[in-house]
Design a protein around this motif. Structure first.
Motif, PDB file in Angstrom:
ATOM      1  N   PHE A   1      32.363  51.237  51.091  1.00 34.03           N
ATOM      2  CA  PHE A   1      30.979  51.473  50.703  1.00 34.03           C
ATOM      3  C   PHE A   1      30.464  52.697  51.479  1.00 34.03           C
ATOM      4  N   GLY A   2      29.878  53.620  50.786  1.00 36.37           N
ATOM      5  CA  GLY A   2      29.391  54.818  51.470  1.00 36.37           C
ATOM      6  C   GLY A   2      28.576  55.678  50.540  1.00 36.37           C
ATOM      7  N   PRO A   3      28.133  56.831  51.045  1.00 38.63           N
ATOM      8  CA  PRO A   3      27.285  57.705  50.224  1.00 38.63           C
ATOM      9  C   PRO A   3      27.959  58.189  48.953  1.00 38.63           C
ATOM     10  N   HIS A   4      29.280  58.324  48.987  1.00 33.54           N
ATOM     11  CA  HIS A   4      29.971  58.879  47.827  1.00 33.54           C
ATOM     12  C   HIS A   4      30.452  57.810  46.852  1.00 33.54           C
TER      13      HIS A   4
ATOM     14  N   GLN B   1      29.592  53.333  45.778  1.00 38.26           N
ATOM     15  CA  GLN B   1      28.504  52.374  45.685  1.00 38.26           C
ATOM     16  C   GLN B   1      28.098  51.926  47.087  1.00 38.26           C
ATOM     17  N   SER B   2      26.802  51.908  47.398  1.00 37.62           N
ATOM     18  CA  SER B   2      26.349  51.496  48.728  1.00 37.62           C
ATOM     19  C   SER B   2      26.446  49.982  48.853  1.00 37.62           C
ATOM     20  N   LEU B   3      26.493  49.507  50.107  1.00 43.18           N
ATOM     21  CA  LEU B   3      26.625  48.077  50.354  1.00 43.18           C
ATOM     22  C   LEU B   3      25.415  47.281  49.852  1.00 43.18           C
ATOM     23  N   PRO B   4      24.155  47.725  50.088  1.00 42.94           N
ATOM     24  CA  PRO B   4      23.020  46.964  49.540  1.00 42.94           C
ATOM     25  C   PRO B   4      23.050  46.850  48.016  1.00 42.94           C
ATOM     26  N   GLU B   5      23.430  47.925  47.350  1.00 42.25           N
ATOM     27  CA  GLU B   5      23.509  47.869  45.882  1.00 42.25           C
ATOM     28  C   GLU B   5      24.592  46.890  45.434  1.00 42.25           C
ATOM     29  N   ALA B   6      25.738  46.933  46.103  1.00 39.89           N
ATOM     30  CA  ALA B   6      26.823  46.017  45.745  1.00 39.89           C
ATOM     31  C   ALA B   6      26.428  44.568  46.000  1.00 39.89           C
ATOM     32  N   MET B   7      25.725  44.321  47.115  1.00 36.88           N
ATOM     33  CA  MET B   7      25.329  42.951  47.411  1.00 36.88           C
ATOM     34  C   MET B   7      24.265  42.469  46.432  1.00 36.88           C
TER      35      MET B   7
ATOM     36  N   LEU C   1      21.529  45.847  55.730  1.00 35.28           N
ATOM     37  CA  LEU C   1      21.678  44.824  54.702  1.00 35.28           C
ATOM     38  C   LEU C   1      20.830  43.604  55.029  1.00 35.28           C
ATOM     39  N   SER C   2      20.781  43.215  56.293  1.00 39.54           N
ATOM     40  CA  SER C   2      19.960  42.081  56.696  1.00 39.54           C
ATOM     41  C   SER C   2      18.490  42.336  56.400  1.00 39.54           C
ATOM     42  N   THR C   3      18.018  43.560  56.643  1.00 37.84           N
ATOM     43  CA  THR C   3      16.619  43.897  56.374  1.00 37.84           C
ATOM     44  C   THR C   3      16.324  43.903  54.885  1.00 37.84           C
ATOM     45  N   VAL C   4      17.225  44.463  54.104  1.00 42.20           N
ATOM     46  CA  VAL C   4      17.023  44.529  52.657  1.00 42.20           C
ATOM     47  C   VAL C   4      16.956  43.132  52.054  1.00 42.20           C
ATOM     48  N   LEU C   5      17.839  42.247  52.501  1.00 38.39           N
ATOM     49  CA  LEU C   5      17.887  40.887  51.940  1.00 38.39           C
ATOM     50  C   LEU C   5      16.859  39.957  52.573  1.00 38.39           C
ATOM     51  N   GLY C   6      16.318  40.336  53.720  1.00 41.80           N
ATOM     52  CA  GLY C   6      15.332  39.480  54.388  1.00 41.80           C
ATOM     53  C   GLY C   6      15.920  38.229  54.997  1.00 41.80           C
ATOM     54  N   VAL C   7      17.178  38.301  55.446  1.00 39.19           N
ATOM     55  CA  VAL C   7      17.850  37.159  56.067  1.00 39.19           C
ATOM     56  C   VAL C   7      18.502  37.635  57.362  1.00 39.19           C
TER      57      VAL C   7
END
Length: 340
Positions: free
Chosen positions: A157-160, A162-168, A198-204
């Motif tokens: 997962f990286g800039p080039h 799919q990003s990890l938040p999008e995949a999750m 990822l923790s911030t994006v998901l709120g967990v």
């Protein structure tokens, strides 16, 4: 002298070019490994030779603690599928005991289900690496089921890619359930930033269970321990009948009322009671008043459940109101007390 309270189980993982080994007590597997080590063999050794060296080293460590291995389990990653058979046979030849081959996903899920830090977290947003390929997954821990998995177009997962938040987010949409926490099983030093994001994006929360570097070997040992868990013996049919009769008798007494407590049992068990509980037998109410017996005090004037705390406003035990004071209304009202 061997500790009879322990049944050590050996777990060995051969994956991502590394060999790890752990010792787990089969009787308390949720405590995780009580001994762990990685880095076995010599450069140029085959996976089977490295696994055999790991088995020999961990067997010696167990023997030094007066422990005898009960069984062993081996887990290999997809890149080592062809080595699963030779590795298992090499470990079996060294130990001379039963050795099981465990799938990587089964080992991972067993580790998650046995980690005390995750005991109250039912659904996890899981990040893993398998042979350098990252994955974002949603896992149901109690059922040990992977609900969905998303991998990037490239290896990471990286800039080039799919990003990890999008995949999750995609994995959550496929699973149809939101996670309770984020877990990185193959944690690396540079993973702290993506994990917090990822923790911030998901709120967990982001949770790192103890023993993550050895989670594959630990999971393999837990799978072997679970397969060897002693079966729970069924209670005799007569005991079920006795329990049913006792329940019926208690229900009948409750219907009859009168505060009657009945102790039913056989032999020495009839005199036993649970710790902190005292069984009392109330005398049957007399149909005729006894003139020579003083009237019993109102039980509601002083008695209260033991769980109630004493208050400063409560009257002291045995105190009597002065003649000038109008007696207060009975604390239990006009109706007589009833049995709970």
């Amino acid at each position: 002298m061997e500790d009879e309270q322990m049944r050590p189980m050996l777990g060995i993982s051969v994956d991502d070019g590394e060999v790890c080994a752990v010792l787990v007590d089969a009787d308390v597997p949720n405590l995780g490994p009580f001994d762990s080590q990685r880095g076995f063999g010599a450069p140029g050794d085959t996976p089977a030779e490295v696994a055999a060296a790991a088995a020999a080293a961990m067997s010696e460590r167990a023997a030094a603690a007066s422990l005898t291995l009960s069984a062993a389990a081996v887990v290999t990653g997809p890149e080592n599928d062809e080595d699963a058979g030779p590795v298992t046979e090499a470990v079996r030849a060294v130990l001379g005991i039963d050795v099981e081959s465990v799938l990587l996903d089964d080992a991972r899920l067993a580790f998650l289900a046995g980690a005390p830090e995750l005991a109250d977290l039912l659904v996890l947003a899981l990040h893993t690496r398998t042979f350098g390929v990252e994955s974002a997954s949603i896992v149901d821990v109690p059922s040990r089921e992977v609900l969905s998995t998303v991998s990037p177009d490239g290896d990471e997962f990286g800039p080039h890619t799919q990003s990890l938040p999008e995949a999750m987010d995609e994995a959550i949409a496929r699973a149809g359930v939101s996670p309770d926490a984020v877990v990185f099983l193959d944690l690396r030093p540079l993973d702290a930033g993506p994990a917090r994001e990822l923790s911030t994006v998901l709120g967990v929360p982001f949770v790192t269970p103890h023993g993550v570097p050895w989670h594959r070997a630990t999971g393999a040992a837990l799978v072997a321990a679970d397969r060897r868990a002693p079966a729970i013996a069924a209670a005799p049919a007569g005991r079920h009948r006795g329990t049913a009769l006792l329940a019926a008798l208690v229900a009948l007494v409750a219907l009859l009322g009168g505060g009657l407590a009945v102790a039913v049992g056989s032999g020495a068990q009839a005199e036993r009671s649970a710790p902190g509980v005292q069984t009392a037998v109330a005398p049957p109410p007399s149909p005729v008043p006894q003139p020579d017996r003083p009237r019993a005090a109102d039980p509601c004037s002083e008695a209260r459940p033991a769980s109630w705390p004493a208050r400063a406003s409560d009257p002291a035990p045995g105190s009597v109101p002065s003649p000038e004071t109008t007696p207060a209304a009975p604390p239990c009202g006009s109706s007589p007390p009833t049995a709970p």
